[in-house]
Design a protein around this motif. Structure first.
Motif, short mmCIF file in Angstrom:
data_model
loop_
_atom_site.label_atom_id
_atom_site.label_comp_id
_atom_site.label_asym_id
_atom_site.label_seq_id
_atom_site.Cartn_x
_atom_site.Cartn_y
_atom_site.Cartn_z
N UNK A 111 0.84 -1.21 0.00
CA UNK A 111 0.00 0.00 0.00
C UNK A 111 0.87 1.25 0.00
N UNK A 112 1.89 1.26 0.86
CA UNK A 112 2.77 2.44 0.97
C UNK A 112 3.49 2.70 -0.35
N UNK A 113 4.06 1.65 -0.94
CA UNK A 113 4.77 1.82 -2.20
C UNK A 113 3.83 2.20 -3.33
N UNK A 114 2.59 1.73 -3.29
CA UNK A 114 1.61 2.11 -4.31
C UNK A 114 1.32 3.60 -4.24
N UNK A 115 1.16 4.12 -3.03
CA UNK A 115 0.91 5.55 -2.86
C UNK A 115 2.10 6.37 -3.36
N UNK A 116 3.32 5.91 -3.03
CA UNK A 116 4.53 6.60 -3.51
C UNK A 116 4.58 6.59 -5.03
N UNK A 117 4.27 5.44 -5.64
CA UNK A 117 4.29 5.34 -7.10
C UNK A 117 3.25 6.25 -7.73
N UNK A 118 2.05 6.34 -7.14
CA UNK A 118 1.01 7.23 -7.66
C UNK A 118 1.48 8.67 -7.64
N UNK A 119 2.14 9.07 -6.57
CA UNK A 119 2.66 10.45 -6.47
C UNK A 119 3.70 10.71 -7.55
N UNK A 120 4.61 9.76 -7.76
CA UNK A 120 5.66 9.95 -8.77
C UNK A 120 5.06 10.02 -10.16
N UNK A 121 4.10 9.14 -10.47
CA UNK A 121 3.44 9.19 -11.78
C UNK A 121 2.76 10.54 -11.99
N UNK A 122 2.04 11.01 -10.99
CA UNK A 122 1.31 12.28 -11.12
C UNK A 122 2.25 13.45 -11.34
N UNK A 123 3.32 13.51 -10.55
CA UNK A 123 4.29 14.60 -10.70
C UNK A 123 4.98 14.52 -12.06
N UNK A 124 5.34 13.32 -12.48
CA UNK A 124 6.02 13.15 -13.76
C UNK A 124 5.14 13.59 -14.93
N UNK A 125 3.86 13.25 -14.88
CA UNK A 125 2.96 13.63 -15.97
C UNK A 125 2.72 15.13 -16.01
N UNK A 126 2.78 15.78 -14.87
CA UNK A 126 2.64 17.24 -14.86
C UNK A 126 3.90 17.93 -15.37
N UNK A 127 5.05 17.38 -15.06
CA UNK A 127 6.31 17.99 -15.50
C UNK A 127 6.59 17.75 -16.97
N UNK A 128 6.02 16.69 -17.53
CA UNK A 128 6.29 16.35 -18.92
C UNK A 128 4.96 16.21 -19.67
N UNK A 129 4.34 17.34 -20.00
CA UNK A 129 3.07 17.26 -20.72
C UNK A 129 3.26 16.86 -22.18
N UNK A 130 2.16 16.56 -22.80
CA UNK A 130 2.20 16.18 -24.21
C UNK A 130 2.56 17.38 -25.08
N UNK A 131 3.51 17.20 -25.99
CA UNK A 131 3.92 18.27 -26.89
C UNK A 131 2.81 18.51 -27.92
N UNK A 132 2.38 19.76 -28.13
CA UNK A 132 1.32 20.03 -29.12
C UNK A 132 1.73 19.60 -30.52
N UNK A 133 0.75 19.35 -31.32
CA UNK A 133 0.99 18.90 -32.69
C UNK A 133 1.27 20.12 -33.58
#
Length: 205
Positions: free
Chosen positions: A110-132
């Motif tokens: 459970x603890x590692x899952x929460x940590x992984x969710x936080x890392x995924x969320x931060x990573x997706x915010x820092x690296x958004x999709x490049x516009x076409x």
């Protein structure tokens, strides 16, 4: 232990009350654990672990972000696999010690899952999709497709990890409740024969 002495000085040992109580409680513990369906939850954890690890493979061919650098899909996927295997084994090996081990592994999951969710969320915010930005040929740039693929895979990994968090939390709650219910009998151990036996005094004549 019930002890009775007859007139001919024969000592009879009856059933040990603690042994009978321990056996009954172990059977109740097994039934309670199986009602909680740890095997089904364990199989779900196992499948989620395999899916997380398999979905992370294409990420190595896209941009290297924090998710890949920290190896989040790998250590989280291995933890999911471990928690799933332990939960499946618990269905066959219903002892208090193994229940405590399964509870500990599930809480760590459970603890590692929460940590992984936080890392995924931060990573997706820092690296958004490049516009076409369409090139002269009328198609989008390669960077757009790479970031789009990367974001889609990370979204799937985030969804799987959230599902794992929910499953592990449910299993942790069920195991904690069973440990609290049957924990008082964990120290009981059979210290005598469970069937009546007779001791014949020696003949000194």
């Amino acid at each position: 232990m019930a002890v009775s002495i007859s007139r001919d000085l024969t000592v009879r040992l009856g059933e040990d009350v603690n042994t009978v109580k321990l056996t009954d409680r172990q059977q109740e513990l097994r039934a309670a654990i199986q009602r909680g369906e740890p095997k089904c939850l364990g199989v779900s954890q196992l499948m989620l672990g395999l899916m997380v690890m398999s979905y992370s493979i294409p990420l190595h061919f896209t941009e290297f972000t924090e998710v890949i650098t920290l190896g989040v899909p790998w250590w989280s996927g291995l933890m999911f696999l471990t928690a799933g295997v332990v939960a499946i084994v618990l269905d066959k090996n219903c002892t208090m010690k193994f229940l405590q081990l399964c509870l500990m592994v599930t809480v760590v999951s459970v603890v590692l899952s929460v940590v992984a969710v936080i890392i995924y969320s931060v990573d997706m915010q820092k690296h958004p999709e490049v516009p076409c930005d369409k090139t002269g040929e009328g198609s989008c740039s390669d960077e757009h497709y790479v970031t789009k693929l990367s974001r889609g895979l990370k979204s799937s990994l985030l969804f799987f990890t959230l599902a794992q968090t929910v499953i592990s939390s449910i299993l942790s709650f069920l195991l904690f409740r069973q440990r609290r219910t049957f924990g008082q009998y964990a120290s009981l151990t059979p210290d005598g024969p469970s069937t009546p036996t007779a001791l014949i005094p020696p003949d000194f004549n």
